[in-house]
Design an enzyme around this catalytic site. Structure first.
Site, PDB file in Angstrom:
ATOM      1  CG  ASP A   1      -2.272   0.582   0.986  1.00 27.04           C
ATOM      2  OD1 ASP A   1      -2.342   1.825   0.881  1.00 27.04           O
ATOM      3  OD2 ASP A   1      -3.270  -0.154   0.911  1.00 27.04           O
TER       4      ASP A   1
ATOM      5  CG  HIS B   1      -5.227   3.849   1.116  1.00 21.24           C
ATOM      6  ND1 HIS B   1      -4.819   2.575   0.802  1.00 21.24           N
ATOM      7  CD2 HIS B   1      -6.506   3.943   0.677  1.00 21.24           C
ATOM      8  CE1 HIS B   1      -5.800   1.928   0.197  1.00 21.24           C
ATOM      9  NE2 HIS B   1      -6.843   2.736   0.110  1.00 21.24           N
TER      10      HIS B   1
ATOM     11  CB  SER C   1      -9.488   0.810   0.190  1.00 21.00           C
ATOM     12  OG  SER C   1      -8.941   1.052  -1.069  1.00 21.00           O
TER      13      SER C   1
END
Length: 448
Positions: free
Chosen positions: A185, A231, A384
């Site tokens: 990621d 994220h 996600s």
């Protein structure tokens, strides 16, 4: 050399403003500067694979060839080598086909969190997170008291109860112990209090800056947050709640704006396997079906590793890659990987989630309270964040003592994952939500 990032501790809830993929729009206003995340020293050197212009997918590679001989033939760098499947993936600067080439593709930056919707890793019309708070006192114990060590945020209990998570954790006191989950990621806040003791700090890797420190990096210097920042930390925070004793391996392949190239993602998958990951989480996606990436995923599955991918947030039937070929019934990799869409706490399809015959499974993915860099928390929305729910549940199941070393074992585990799912019940999508919504308790009950 120290990594550049913003150090903030928020006061109160700050609304995050939608960011368009074109990068117009605003990031959230920040709170007062505080101690927050401490910079990490840069150590080691990692090849920056984004410099290569092409990726080559090889097939029918004879047993006499080795990574060294393939490198001599092609130059560049060998990313994946699978002698059982007789496949390999290399990156170099030549578009010319060699003797084993099945495909030559440009090493483009097709994988990104921005592909997950029209806004930065979002539902497509709202910001990915509705706000963030200071970490404060940390996790809260389960309200039901049915577990002795698992903790979560009270805001998540409705979602966790919907998938039987508390009962699953009580049934599996190992709670992911001994299982490594790779988060490929934007990096992770390695100093976040919610992740202490849960990270594989020895094997983290940053492909973007070319070092061994996979910390999150904020690409903005004006007091705002860049599109991809936070994220990976949010993804890791969900895994830590679902499988509290699992170990998380941070591999940074996406830049501060949430973009990454084919060679980097493929190599990270292979590296995760080499470093002992049993679950690989890919909360990223692309509209492009890239053979090199598919080959990397297949090689991981061949060694018994399960791969979880986010399905995308466009709200239509265009399931992203590599989630699309993960479909158990029709996908080329469905027997060891899974594409995950999002549902509400009442099992209705999230308005942003992709659906259709290439979607395999769903999980809660709306307003999941999780971690944000600088010792903060955030409410995250998107496929996600549905994907790591499934990754955590697979870690729970694997920690019961399953020893999977080849594709047949991964196939059996994924078959049970699907067969124990709660059948889809959204009347608007009677055949569009795959096998339904993951059930943590029903899956682990197969093994206990």
């Amino acid at each position: 050399m120290m990594k550049q990032r913003q150090l903030w501790t928020s006061r109160g809830v700050l609304a995050l403003i939608a960011l368009l993929v074109s990068a117009c729009g605003s990031s959230p206003d920040v709170g007062l500067a505080g101690p927050g995340l401490q910079p990490q020293a840069t150590t080691g050197v990692v090849n920056r694979l984004s410099a290569f212009r092409y990726v080559h997918t090889l097939a029918g590679v004879p047993a006499t060839e080795t990574p060294s001989t393939l490198k001599s033939l092609y130059g560049g760098q060998v990313l994946v080598y699978d002698p059982v499947a007789r496949t390999a993936v290399l990156a170099n600067n030549s578009s010319a086909k060699g003797k084993y080439d099945a495909a030559v593709e440009s090493n483009t930056r097709v994988y990104k969190v921005a592909e997950q919707g029209l806004a930065a890793w979002s539902s497509g019309y709202n910001a990915w997170g509705s706000g963030y708070n200071a970490w404060g006192s940390g996790y809260n114990a389960w309200g039901s008291g049915t577990t002795s060590s698992a903790t979560t945020f009270t805001e998540n209990i409705v979602n966790w109860d919907a998938i039987g998570l508390s009962s699953a954790q009580a049934l599996v006191p190992e709670q992911g112990s001994g299982i490594k989950v790779a988060v490929i990621d934007t990096g992770i806040d390695l100093n976040h209090p919610g992740l202490q003791g849960r990270l594989d700090l020895a094997n983290g890797k940053d492909y973007v800056q070319g070092d061994l420190d996979p910390s999150e990096v904020n690409g903005n210097t004006d007091g705002t947050y860049s599109q991809g920042y936070g994220h990976g930390t949010a993804v890791a925070g969900i895994i830590a709640q679902v499988a509290p004793k699992a170990t998380i391996l941070a591999l940074r392949v996406l830049d501060p704006f949430g973009e990454g190239d084919v060679a980097t993602v493929a190599d990270a998958i292979n590296y995760a396997v080499l470093k002992g990951a049993k679950v690989i989480n890919l909360s990223l996606g692309s509209n492009a079906d890239v053979k090199a990436l598919n080959t990397a995923v297949s090689a991981a599955i061949g060694k018994g590793i399960v791969v979880v991918a986010a399905a995308g947030n466009s709200g239509d039937t265009n399931v992203l890659f590599p989630a699309a070929p993960a479909d158990y019934l029709t996908g080329s990799q469905g027997q060891g990987s899974v594409g995950v869409g999002s549902v509400t706490g009442t099992f209705l399809k999230s308005s942003f989630s992709t659906y259709g015959h290439h979607l395999e499974l769903t999980a809660p993915g709306e307003r999941i309270r999780t971690l944000f860099p600088g010792g903060n928390v955030v409410d995250a929305t998107g496929t996600s964040f549905a994907a790591p729910v499934v990754s955590g549940i697979l870690a729970l199941a694997l920690s019961t003592g399953l020893n999977i070393t080849e594709s047949s074992g991964a196939k059996a585990l994924m078959g049970n994952l699907n067969s124990t799912a709660r059948p889809g019940s959204d009347p608007a999508y009677p055949n569009g939500l795959g096998f339904g919504t993951v059930s943590a308790f029903r899956l682990v009950d197969v093994y206990r």
